[in-house]
Scaffold this motif. Structure first.
Motif, PDB file in Angstrom:
ATOM      1  N   LEU A 359     -26.321  -0.309  -4.067  1.00 16.80           N
ATOM      2  CA  LEU A 359     -27.091   0.858  -4.506  1.00 16.80           C
ATOM      3  C   LEU A 359     -28.433   0.873  -3.783  1.00 16.80           C
ATOM      4  N   GLY A 360     -28.954   2.079  -3.541  1.00 19.37           N
ATOM      5  CA  GLY A 360     -30.254   2.211  -2.889  1.00 19.37           C
ATOM      6  C   GLY A 360     -31.379   2.226  -3.911  1.00 19.37           C
ATOM      7  N   SER A 361     -32.607   2.035  -3.417  1.00 20.90           N
ATOM      8  CA  SER A 361     -33.717   1.933  -4.371  1.00 20.90           C
ATOM      9  C   SER A 361     -33.956   3.215  -5.186  1.00 20.90           C
ATOM     10  N   PRO A 362     -33.763   4.440  -4.653  1.00 20.47           N
ATOM     11  CA  PRO A 362     -33.961   5.605  -5.537  1.00 20.47           C
ATOM     12  C   PRO A 362     -33.017   5.582  -6.746  1.00 20.47           C
ATOM     13  N   GLU A 363     -31.750   5.253  -6.508  1.00 19.45           N
ATOM     14  CA  GLU A 363     -30.790   5.199  -7.628  1.00 19.45           C
ATOM     15  C   GLU A 363     -31.213   4.125  -8.635  1.00 19.45           C
ATOM     16  N   ILE A 364     -31.561   2.966  -8.089  1.00 21.86           N
ATOM     17  CA  ILE A 364     -31.875   1.823  -8.967  1.00 21.86           C
ATOM     18  C   ILE A 364     -33.102   2.124  -9.825  1.00 21.86           C
ATOM     19  N   TRP A 365     -34.116   2.751  -9.235  1.00 20.20           N
ATOM     20  CA  TRP A 365     -35.317   3.059 -10.027  1.00 20.20           C
ATOM     21  C   TRP A 365     -35.010   4.059 -11.141  1.00 20.20           C
ATOM     22  N   HIS A 366     -34.238   5.108 -10.816  1.00 21.19           N
ATOM     23  CA  HIS A 366     -33.868   6.045 -11.884  1.00 21.19           C
ATOM     24  C   HIS A 366     -33.095   5.337 -13.001  1.00 21.19           C
ATOM     25  N   MET A 367     -32.164   4.475 -12.581  1.00 26.05           N
ATOM     26  CA  MET A 367     -31.280   3.833 -13.562  1.00 26.05           C
ATOM     27  C   MET A 367     -32.018   2.824 -14.446  1.00 26.05           C
ATOM     28  N   SER A 368     -33.168   2.351 -13.994  1.00 29.28           N
ATOM     29  CA  SER A 368     -33.895   1.324 -14.752  1.00 29.28           C
ATOM     30  C   SER A 368     -35.074   1.895 -15.537  1.00 29.28           C
ATOM     31  N   THR A 369     -35.263   3.193 -15.414  1.00 29.96           N
ATOM     32  CA  THR A 369     -36.404   3.820 -16.107  1.00 29.96           C
ATOM     33  C   THR A 369     -35.919   5.000 -16.955  1.00 29.96           C
ATOM     34  N   ILE A 370     -35.850   6.181 -16.347  1.00 22.94           N
ATOM     35  CA  ILE A 370     -35.552   7.383 -17.135  1.00 22.94           C
ATOM     36  C   ILE A 370     -34.120   7.375 -17.693  1.00 22.94           C
ATOM     37  N   ASN A 371     -33.152   6.949 -16.863  1.00 19.95           N
ATOM     38  CA  ASN A 371     -31.770   6.940 -17.359  1.00 19.95           C
ATOM     39  C   ASN A 371     -31.584   5.879 -18.442  1.00 19.95           C
ATOM     40  N   ALA A 372     -32.284   4.763 -18.291  1.00 18.85           N
ATOM     41  CA  ALA A 372     -32.179   3.701 -19.304  1.00 18.85           C
ATOM     42  C   ALA A 372     -32.825   4.160 -20.612  1.00 18.85           C
ATOM     43  N   ALA A 373     -33.921   4.918 -20.501  1.00 13.96           N
ATOM     44  CA  ALA A 373     -34.547   5.463 -21.711  1.00 13.96           C
ATOM     45  C   ALA A 373     -33.587   6.435 -22.383  1.00 13.96           C
ATOM     46  N   TRP A 374     -32.864   7.175 -21.572  1.00  8.59           N
ATOM     47  CA  TRP A 374     -31.901   8.132 -22.109  1.00  8.59           C
ATOM     48  C   TRP A 374     -30.766   7.404 -22.840  1.00  8.59           C
ATOM     49  N   ALA A 375     -30.376   6.236 -22.289  1.00 11.92           N
ATOM     50  CA  ALA A 375     -29.311   5.448 -22.925  1.00 11.92           C
ATOM     51  C   ALA A 375     -29.736   4.954 -24.311  1.00 11.92           C
ATOM     52  N   LEU A 376     -31.035   5.066 -24.603  1.00 11.93           N
ATOM     53  CA  LEU A 376     -31.538   4.719 -25.945  1.00 11.93           C
ATOM     54  C   LEU A 376     -32.031   5.968 -26.679  1.00 11.93           C
ATOM     55  N   ASP A 377     -31.739   7.119 -26.112  1.00 10.98           N
ATOM     56  CA  ASP A 377     -32.163   8.396 -26.697  1.00 10.98           C
ATOM     57  C   ASP A 377     -33.683   8.499 -26.821  1.00 10.98           C
ATOM     58  N   ARG A 378     -34.370   7.973 -25.824  1.00 14.35           N
ATOM     59  CA  ARG A 378     -35.834   8.013 -25.853  1.00 14.35           C
ATOM     60  C   ARG A 378     -36.419   8.614 -24.576  1.00 14.35           C
ATOM     61  N   ALA A 379     -35.598   9.372 -23.853  1.00 17.58           N
ATOM     62  CA  ALA A 379     -36.073   9.868 -22.557  1.00 17.58           C
ATOM     63  C   ALA A 379     -37.136  10.956 -22.703  1.00 17.58           C
ATOM     64  N   SER A 380     -37.211  11.592 -23.863  1.00 17.83           N
ATOM     65  CA  SER A 380     -38.258  12.611 -24.008  1.00 17.83           C
ATOM     66  C   SER A 380     -39.612  11.947 -24.302  1.00 17.83           C
ATOM     67  N   ASP A 381     -39.593  10.659 -24.578  1.00 18.29           N
ATOM     68  CA  ASP A 381     -40.810   9.947 -24.975  1.00 18.29           C
ATOM     69  C   ASP A 381     -41.278   8.911 -23.957  1.00 18.29           C
ATOM     70  N   ARG A 382     -40.379   8.468 -23.082  1.00 20.10           N
ATOM     71  CA  ARG A 382     -40.723   7.387 -22.134  1.00 20.10           C
ATOM     72  C   ARG A 382     -39.729   7.370 -20.979  1.00 20.10           C
ATOM     73  N   GLY A 383     -39.917   6.453 -20.046  1.00 19.03           N
ATOM     74  CA  GLY A 383     -38.968   6.327 -18.939  1.00 19.03           C
ATOM     75  C   GLY A 383     -39.436   7.029 -17.677  1.00 19.03           C
ATOM     76  N   SER A 384     -40.499   7.811 -17.764  1.00 16.86           N
ATOM     77  CA  SER A 384     -41.073   8.443 -16.569  1.00 16.86           C
ATOM     78  C   SER A 384     -42.559   8.648 -16.811  1.00 16.86           C
ATOM     79  N   ILE A 385     -43.284   8.839 -15.714  1.00 19.72           N
ATOM     80  CA  ILE A 385     -44.722   9.093 -15.830  1.00 19.72           C
ATOM     81  C   ILE A 385     -44.902  10.601 -15.856  1.00 19.72           C
ATOM     82  N   GLU A 386     -45.037  11.131 -17.056  1.00 19.80           N
ATOM     83  CA  GLU A 386     -45.106  12.578 -17.258  1.00 19.80           C
ATOM     84  C   GLU A 386     -46.059  12.884 -18.400  1.00 19.80           C
ATOM     85  N   VAL A 387     -46.667  14.036 -18.321  1.00 20.07           N
ATOM     86  CA  VAL A 387     -47.614  14.446 -19.355  1.00 20.07           C
ATOM     87  C   VAL A 387     -46.933  14.434 -20.725  1.00 20.07           C
TER      88      VAL A 387
END
Ligand code: NIG
Ligand code: FE
Length: 432
Positions: A359-387
Motif C-alpha cells: 500500500l502507498g502512503s496516501p492510502e495508509i494515512w487515510h486508513m489510520s486516521t479518518i477511516n479508522a475513526a469511521w470504523a468506530l463511528d467517530r469520524a464526524s468528531d475526529r480522524g482529520s484536521i478539520e474545523v
C-alpha cells in the motif's frame, strides 16, 4: 484570544475527505497544506490552513507552537485491540518461529493460555498493565483506541474486563467492546450451545460497559449460525456490531457482517469475492491488521522436515488490492494482543501495511486516521484536521508524511496533542 496556534508545519496533513472516509480513488487524494497552521480553542480545532492566513487572525494566541520542519497529522486512531490481559506468550512464539516444536497448536490454544493467565490476575494488575500499554500507545501517536474483552470467557471475568476497560482514566479515549464470542472456552468443549447461551445471557450486564459487541466468525471461533444468534440478541439490546472474520480460513464472516450491517469486519485474510461485494454495499469497514501478518510470519515460507513450505498468505497483497478495487472502505489497526500482535504501535502497523500489502502512503494515512475513526463511528468528531473536530494531533520528527511509512522500528513522534493539550512533548527534529 485562542488557546493554541501551531504554525509553520512543514506539511499539514489534514486527512480530510468529502464524506468522513475515503474509498477507491479518494484514498490516493491526501490533502496536504505546506507551511500549514492549526488554531485550537479548548479541545476543538477552530481553523486550519496556511500559516500566513492564520497568523493574521490568531497571532495573539496564548501559546504558539512552531512546527517548522515537521509533519503535523491527525492523532492516530487504533480501531482494534485486546488491551486488557495478563501474561506473555513469548515462549509459544519462540517455538513457532524456530519450528522446533510440533506441539505449536492452533491460535485458539494460545488464546486459552492468555485466558487462564487473565482469569488468575487481579483487577489492579490488569488495570495497571492496561494503563502502561496506553502510555506506550500515546507516545507512539495513538489518541483514540478500541479495546475488546475476550480473555475472560466466563461471566465474571468478562464483566470484570469490561468494567476495567470502560473505566480507564487516560489521555487516550478508549471505546469499549464486548468479545465474549472470542473462542470456545475449554470447559464448554462439548457444549457449544451452552456457551452461546452464556454470551447472550451476559449481554444485558455488559451493555453499560460496552458500545460494541464483537463476534469471532472464524474456524477457530464460531460458525455463522452461532454468530448470528449472538448478533440478533446484541442488536436487540442496542449494541453496534464488529466482527473478527475470515482470519484463519474462510468462514462466511464477511458476508454475515455485511448482512448485519456491522460497523466493521476485521482481519479478512480469506475474504471471498462475495464478501468484498457485500461489505462494499453495506458500508461495513474492513479493518486490516498487518502487524499480525508480520508477527505470525504468514508471508514467509516455513521449514517443515527440512523442506521449504510456501507462505500460507502470500496472496494478501492481491486480496487487499481487490478489496480496494471492489469499493470497500478500509482501515488499519495494530491489533495489540499478546498472541498475534504484541505491539502497541500504529506506526509499526502502518509501516508493515506498506511492506506486506504494497500500500502507498496516501492510502495508509487515510486508513489510520479518518477511516479508522469511521470504523468506530467517530469520524464526524475526529480522524482529520478539520474545523469543529477534536484537537487530537501529532507533530512528527520528520517533515514528510512518506517518511513515517518509509522509516521503521523507531518512534518518529515528537509531540502529541490530545484535546488541545500537549501530552507528549519531548523529542528533537530530525534534519533532512
Ligand atoms: O488476532 N480470533 C482471534 N484472534 C486474535 C488473537 C488474539 C490472541 O492470539 O490472543 C487476533 O485478533
Ligand atoms: Fe483481534
Amino acid at each position: 484570544m485562542i488557546d493554541l496556534l501551531i504554525i509553520h508545519a512543514g506539511e499539514l496533513l489534514t486527512c480530510r475527505t468529502d464524506s468522513n472516509g475515503a474509498a477507491g480513488a479518494e484514498l490516493q487524494q491526501l490533502e496536504i497544506i505546506l507551511d500549514g497552521a492549526v488554531a485550537i480553542e479548548g479541545n476543538r480545532i477552530i481553523e486550519a490552513g496556511a500559516t500566513s492566513a492564520l497568523q493574521q487572525y490568531f497571532g495573539d494566541a496564548r501559546k504558539i507552537l512552531d512546527a517548522h520542519g515537521r509533519l503535523v497529522s491527525p492523532g492516530l486512531v487504533d480501531c482494534h485491540s485486546h488491551l486488557v490481559h495478563a501474561g506473555s506468550r513469548h515462549e509459544e512464539y519462540e517455538r513457532l518461529i524456530t519450528g522446533r516444536s510440533n506441539s505449536v497448536g492452533r491460535l485458539d490454544s494460545g488464546i486459552r493460555y492468555t485466558v487462564n493467565k487473565t482469569r488468575e490476575a487481579g483487577d489492579a494488575f490488569l488495570r495497571d498493565q492496561a494503563l502502561a500499554d496506553l502510555d506506550v500507545m500515546l507516545a507512539h501517536g495513538t489518541t483514540t483506541l478500541e479495546a475488546k474483552s475476550g480473555y475472560g470467557l466466563d461471566y465474571d471475568t468478562e464483566l470484570r474486563l469490561l468494567q476495567i476497560q470502560h473505566s480507564l482514566q487516560h489521555e487516550i479515549d478508549v471505546v469499549s467492546t464486548y468479545l465474549g464470542a472470542h473462542v470456545l472456552p475449554d470447559e464448554y468443549r462439548d457444549r457449544r450451545n451452552d456457551y452461546i447461551d452464556l454470551v447472550i445471557h451476559t449481554l444485558p450486564e455488559a451493555k453499560p460497559y460496552a458500545e460494541y459487541c464483537d463476534v469471532c466468525c472464524d474456524p477457530i471461533g464460531f460458525t455463522p449460525d452461532e454468530c448470528a444468534r449472538i448478533c440478533d440478541a446484541a442488536k436487540a439490546l442496542g449494541f453496534r456490531l464488529k466482527f473478527h472474520a475470515d482470519q484463519t480460513g474462510y468462514s462466511g464472516g464477511s458476508e454475515l457482517a455485511a448482512k448485519y450491517q456491522a460497523k466493521s469486519a476485521d482481519h479478512l485474510d480469506y475474504i471471498s469475492a462475495e464478501g468484498i461485494r457485500s461489505m462494499a454495499l453495506s458500508g461495513t469497514i474492513g479493518v486490516l491488521l498487518p502487524s499480525v501478518t508480520f508477527h505470525m510470519m504468514e508471508m514467509v515460507p516455513k521449514i517443515e522436515k527440512g523442506r521449504l513450505v510456501p507462505a500460507p498468505k502470500a496472496f494478501l497483497p492481491l486480496a487487499v488490492q481487490r478489496m480496494i478495487e471492489g469499493g470497500m472502505w478500509l482501515a488499519i489497526s495494530a491489533d495489540y494482543n499478546p498472541g498475534t500482535s504484541p505491539s502497541q504501535s500504529m506506526q509499526m502497523a502502518m509501516q508493515t501495511a506498506a511492506r506486506l500489502y504494497r500500500l502507498g502512503s496516501p492510502e495508509i494515512w487515510h486508513m489510520s486516521t479518518i477511516n479508522a475513526a469511521w470504523a468506530l463511528d467517530r469520524a464526524s468528531d475526529r480522524g482529520s484536521i478539520e474545523v469543529g473536530k477534536r484537537a487530537d494531533l501529532v507533530i512528527w520528527k520528520v517533515n514528510h508524511h512518506g517518511m513515517v511509512i518509509n522509516r521503521f522500528g523507531v518512534n518518529l513522534v515528537d509531540t502529541v496533542i490530545k484535546n488541545g493539550k500537549a501530552v507528549i512533548e519531548n523529542q528533537k527534529v530530525i534534519q533532512v
